[in-house]
Design a protein around this motif. Structure first.
Motif, mmCIF file in Angstrom:
data_model
loop_
_atom_site.group_PDB
_atom_site.id
_atom_site.type_symbol
_atom_site.label_atom_id
_atom_site.label_comp_id
_atom_site.label_asym_id
_atom_site.label_seq_id
_atom_site.Cartn_x
_atom_site.Cartn_y
_atom_site.Cartn_z
ATOM 1 N N ASN A 216 -0.664 35.480 -6.810
ATOM 2 C CA ASN A 216 0.804 35.627 -6.721
ATOM 3 C C ASN A 216 1.235 36.926 -6.069
ATOM 4 N N GLU A 217 0.290 37.693 -5.605
ATOM 5 C CA GLU A 217 0.663 38.997 -5.029
ATOM 6 C C GLU A 217 0.766 38.858 -3.507
ATOM 7 N N PRO A 218 1.961 39.105 -2.937
ATOM 8 C CA PRO A 218 2.152 38.856 -1.502
ATOM 9 C C PRO A 218 1.151 39.598 -0.602
ATOM 10 N N LEU A 219 0.870 40.858 -0.893
ATOM 11 C CA LEU A 219 -0.047 41.609 -0.020
ATOM 12 C C LEU A 219 -1.431 40.934 0.011
ATOM 13 N N LEU A 220 -1.885 40.498 -1.157
ATOM 14 C CA LEU A 220 -3.214 39.880 -1.212
ATOM 15 C C LEU A 220 -3.227 38.531 -0.491
ATOM 16 N N THR A 221 -2.132 37.798 -0.634
ATOM 17 C CA THR A 221 -2.037 36.514 0.078
ATOM 18 C C THR A 221 -2.076 36.761 1.584
ATOM 19 N N GLU A 222 -1.358 37.796 2.013
ATOM 20 C CA GLU A 222 -1.337 38.116 3.449
ATOM 21 C C GLU A 222 -2.757 38.464 3.933
ATOM 22 N N LEU A 223 -3.485 39.222 3.138
ATOM 23 C CA LEU A 223 -4.845 39.598 3.541
ATOM 24 C C LEU A 223 -5.758 38.374 3.617
ATOM 25 N N ILE A 224 -5.607 37.490 2.651
ATOM 26 C CA ILE A 224 -6.439 36.273 2.674
ATOM 27 C C ILE A 224 -6.092 35.434 3.911
ATOM 28 N N ASN A 225 -4.813 35.383 4.247
ATOM 29 C CA ASN A 225 -4.420 34.639 5.463
ATOM 30 C C ASN A 225 -5.028 35.270 6.714
ATOM 31 N N ILE A 226 -4.993 36.595 6.764
ATOM 32 C CA ILE A 226 -5.601 37.274 7.922
ATOM 33 C C ILE A 226 -7.088 36.918 7.995
ATOM 34 N N PHE A 227 -7.734 36.971 6.843
ATOM 35 C CA PHE A 227 -9.162 36.626 6.814
ATOM 36 C C PHE A 227 -9.388 35.217 7.348
ATOM 37 N N GLN A 228 -8.592 34.287 6.849
ATOM 38 C CA GLN A 228 -8.820 32.887 7.253
ATOM 39 C C GLN A 228 -8.539 32.673 8.740
ATOM 40 N N ASP A 229 -7.534 33.356 9.242
ATOM 41 C CA ASP A 229 -7.240 33.280 10.683
ATOM 42 C C ASP A 229 -8.390 33.825 11.519
ATOM 43 N N GLU A 230 -8.790 35.046 11.170
ATOM 44 C CA GLU A 230 -9.823 35.742 11.956
ATOM 45 C C GLU A 230 -11.172 35.057 11.836
ATOM 46 N N ASP A 231 -11.391 34.470 10.667
ATOM 47 C CA ASP A 231 -12.694 33.856 10.404
ATOM 48 C C ASP A 231 -12.993 32.698 11.370
ATOM 49 N N LYS A 232 -11.914 32.114 11.923
ATOM 50 C CA LYS A 232 -12.137 30.988 12.838
ATOM 51 C C LYS A 232 -12.863 31.437 14.109
ATOM 52 N N THR A 233 -12.517 32.637 14.565
ATOM 53 C CA THR A 233 -13.131 33.098 15.821
ATOM 54 C C THR A 233 -14.174 34.190 15.595
ATOM 55 N N ASN A 234 -14.070 34.863 14.459
ATOM 56 C CA ASN A 234 -14.966 35.995 14.225
ATOM 57 C C ASN A 234 -15.472 35.952 12.788
ATOM 58 N N PRO A 235 -16.318 34.963 12.482
ATOM 59 C CA PRO A 235 -16.747 34.812 11.086
ATOM 60 C C PRO A 235 -17.669 35.952 10.622
ATOM 61 N N ILE A 236 -17.499 36.348 9.379
ATOM 62 C CA ILE A 236 -18.351 37.399 8.790
ATOM 63 C C ILE A 236 -19.061 36.794 7.584
ATOM 64 N N ASP A 237 -20.358 37.056 7.484
ATOM 65 C CA ASP A 237 -21.123 36.572 6.334
ATOM 66 C C ASP A 237 -20.569 37.232 5.060
ATOM 67 N N SER A 238 -20.313 36.411 4.037
ATOM 68 C CA SER A 238 -19.678 36.961 2.829
ATOM 69 C C SER A 238 -20.687 37.522 1.822
ATOM 70 N N SER A 239 -21.978 37.496 2.154
ATOM 71 C CA SER A 239 -22.955 37.870 1.127
ATOM 72 C C SER A 239 -22.880 39.352 0.747
ATOM 73 N N TRP A 240 -22.169 40.163 1.536
ATOM 74 C CA TRP A 240 -22.015 41.581 1.158
ATOM 75 C C TRP A 240 -21.205 41.724 -0.133
#
Ligand SMILES: Cc1cc2nc3c(=O)[nH]c(=O)nc-3n(C[C@H](O)[C@H](O)[C@H](O)COP(=O)(O)OP(=O)(O)OC[C@H]3O[C@@H](n4cnc5c(N)ncnc54)[C@H](O)[C@@H]3O)c2cc1C
Length: 577
Positions: free
Chosen positions: A538-562
């Protein structure tokens, strides 16, 4: 001015008037003197240091482990590469071992650290050896370096051409005048006290440390071949090794003089200072929390060289630079936390900003606005560093959260602070609104991510052992960030790169949130977990960050194992806290 005065210079041979008087000749005051004279060869500088020279090697001061910004400052900007490569040790990165099952077997502990050399060097510093070299070097370069000389007080004269400094050496007193005064007296903070500029941080931690005149090698703590073979090109003993546990860390830093520095650093609330503020108590404390380390030290008790303590070491400052021609640098201004060796970085940054102010002033430029801008930049950086540590000692016993945190802290350091410092941008930030805004963005992002680590820790602290996390294998873009600091970009390229790095940081932060939420969703039957996930969602800043991640992940995926100690999703059985 008497040129070539040696470190045993006398008050009689001093000039009456200097461009700059540096109070205190520790690493910060001595490097500032060198930087000033390299920037402006005819500048008249006096450094007054209360200790006689030469100072002892090994058992001198803390501040022995350096990271990239300090490394670049000493090696490239001050030209000390010869000394660093011949007289000091090249460091094998930061290495962390997390607590496991009584800490009796180093090979079972979750280990975070590199397996081969890092692209850019950093150093382990024998502080006595470094300060002796610097004292000689600046004396030969024409600085009046007065060892064994105490600054008694200063009379600031904002309206006059010069301030007055009252010195005392070998039974005599003398006054000298200087246009600029720089307080580099470390924790004595002479000018800060005089001007009432002290500021508390709210971060309360204590430390004690000692040196052993024997090169203890952590690699010998286990004979297990597989564990030793993890390191393919380098030596664990050359890392700054950190033994981590809830509320504390213990450092092991090798020194070129053959000794090792060992220190305990702990949150005041979790580990009372009285538990390790004397040598016998520190040994008992180590016996309880870090028994393998204690056993090794016990074997060399006859070679203990000193024992020192520092209570409540963190503090800040209301103002560090003034257009009335005074400055505070190094620990005379602020002291934050030694976990990632930021002291040397802050020294490098503040010395650069001070050199810039003095140089401009001596060239006849009006410096009022620059002094305000530099002050603002420096104190923002101090705040960024502070949130990295404040309230975070509780996480140190949680390997999963801490490994993710160390990776995040490293990435943001290289992508933002390192990039700007290597490109000499801090002193020109007020001319680059875009870069300034991006720095501000980073600071806010960093503060939120640090709070996220605490929230995550509250609900997720699985036991872990037998894991090895090499940052360079876990994240493929980390080498680019590391080498990118020294990319030698034009101003325009730098602005673009910094903007790209900030976007990458937002993507990485979004990935962290997304991955943690996804994994914890399996435990949403537990009320605290469910409530926390809801708050995050429910926190707007965190939602925005997750959206950025999902957008960027389409062209520049990063392994999440870190985020998950190197495990891919579904690889590991979760253990509830
Ligand atoms: C526990 C701990 C561990 C740390 N570990 C690290 C680390 O690994 N890496 C890192 O980068 N930083 C570390 N730091 C921070 C580091 O110690 C400082 O960044 C660094 O030592 C500051 O140097 P300085 O020159 O400002 O102060 P100092 O080295 O203290 O120098 C100040 C000098 O001023 C002199 N002086 C004082 N008063 C007077 C006076 N009245 N007249 C004349 N001279 C005077 C003193 O004799 C001294 O030589 C650590 C700090 C702590 C508390």
């Amino acid at each position: 001015m008497s040129q070539g005065l040696n470190t045993r210079g006398t008050l009689k041979t001093l000039a009456d008037r200097y461009d700059v008087a540096i109070l205190g000749g520790g690493i910060t005051g001595l490097t500032l003197a060198l930087q000033l004279i390299q920037t402006r060869p005819n500048i008249r500088v006096v450094v007054a240091e209360k200790q006689e020279h030469p100072v002892p090697e090994a058992a001198h001061k803390v501040g022995e482990s350096g990271v990239e910004i300090q490394g670049h400052y000493l090696r490239d900007l001050l030209g000390l590469e010869d000394h660093l490569s011949r007289e000091q040790l090249e460091k094998f990165g930061l290495r962390f071992f997390f607590s496991d099952n009584g800490n009796l077997d180093i090979a079972r502990r979750v280990e975070y650290g590199q397996i081969g050399p890092a692209p850019l060097p950093s150093y382990q510093l024998d502080r006595g050896r470094l300060e002796n070299m610097l004292g000689d070097l600046i004396s030969r370069a024409g600085v009046d370096f007065l060892a064994g000389c105490r600054v008694q007080r200063v009379d600031l004269q904002a309206q006059a051409e010069c301030h007055v400094i009252h010195l005392h050496k070998a039974g005599s007193d003398r006054q000298v005048q200087a246009r600029w005064i720089v307080d580099a007296t470390g924790r004595s903070s002479l000018l800060k006290r005089q001007l009432g500029l002290e500021k508390k941080t709210g971060h309360h931690a204590n430390a004690s440390w000692f040196r052993v005149g024997y090169p203890i090698d952590i690699n010998e703590w286990s004979t297990e071949e597989a564990w030793r073979a993890r390191i393919t090109d380098g030596e664990r003993r050359l890392s700054t090794n950190h033994l981590m546990g809830p509320g504390y860390w213990v450092w092991l830093i090798p020194l070129a003089s053959g000794s090792i520095s060992i220190g305990i650093v702990a949150d005041a609330q979790i580990h009372p200072f009285e538990g390790f503020n004397r040598f016998e108590r520190a040994m008992d404390w180590l016996g309880k929390y870090e028994p393998q380390c204690a056993q090794v030290v016990q074997r060399h008790l006859d070679k203990i060289q000193d024992f020192r303590v520092m209570k409540d070491y963190a503090y800040s400052c209301k103002q560090v630079f003034s257009n009335e021609r005074w400055c505070l640098t190094g620990e005379a201004g602020v002291a934050i936390d030694p976990l990632y060796s930021a002291g040397g970085d802050l020294m490098a940054i503040s010395n650069g900003l001070i050199t810039d102010l003095i140089e401009r002033d001596l060239c006849g430029e009006e410096i009022e606005e620059k002094a305000v801008a530099h002050n603002q930049v420096y104190l923002i950086l101090v705040d960024v560093w502070l949130v990295t540590y404040q309230e975070q000692y509780q996480l140190m016993g949680n390997p999963q959260v801490m490994v993710a945190k160390i990776i995040w802290d490293t990435i943001i350091y290289w992508a933002a602070l390192g990039l700007l410092f290597f490109h000499d941008k801090f002193r020109r930030l007020d001319d680059s609104p875009g870069a300034f805004q991006n720095l501000f963005r980073c600071c806010n992002l960093h503060a939120r991510v640090q709070a996220f680590f605490r929230e995550w820790h509250e609900i997720d602290n699985p036991a872990a052992s037998d894991v090895f996390a090499d940052p360079y294998s876990l994240i493929d873009f980390i080498v680019d960030l590391h080498t990118g600091m020294a990319a030698d970009l034009t101003d325009e390229e730098l602005e673009l790169q910094f903007a790209r790095n900030v976007r990458l940081l937002e993507q990485v932060a979004g990935q962290l949130l997304h991955t943690v939420i996804e994994r914890l969703s399996a435990r949403s039957g537990e009320e605290p977990v469910r409530n926390q996930i809801e708050r995050w969602q429910n926190e707007p800043l965190l939602t925005e960050l997750i959206n950025i991640f999902q957008d960027e992940d389409k062209t520049n995926p990063i392994d999440s194992s870190w985020v998950t100690l190197g495990y891919q999703s579904g690889e590991r059985q979760e253990v509830a806290p």
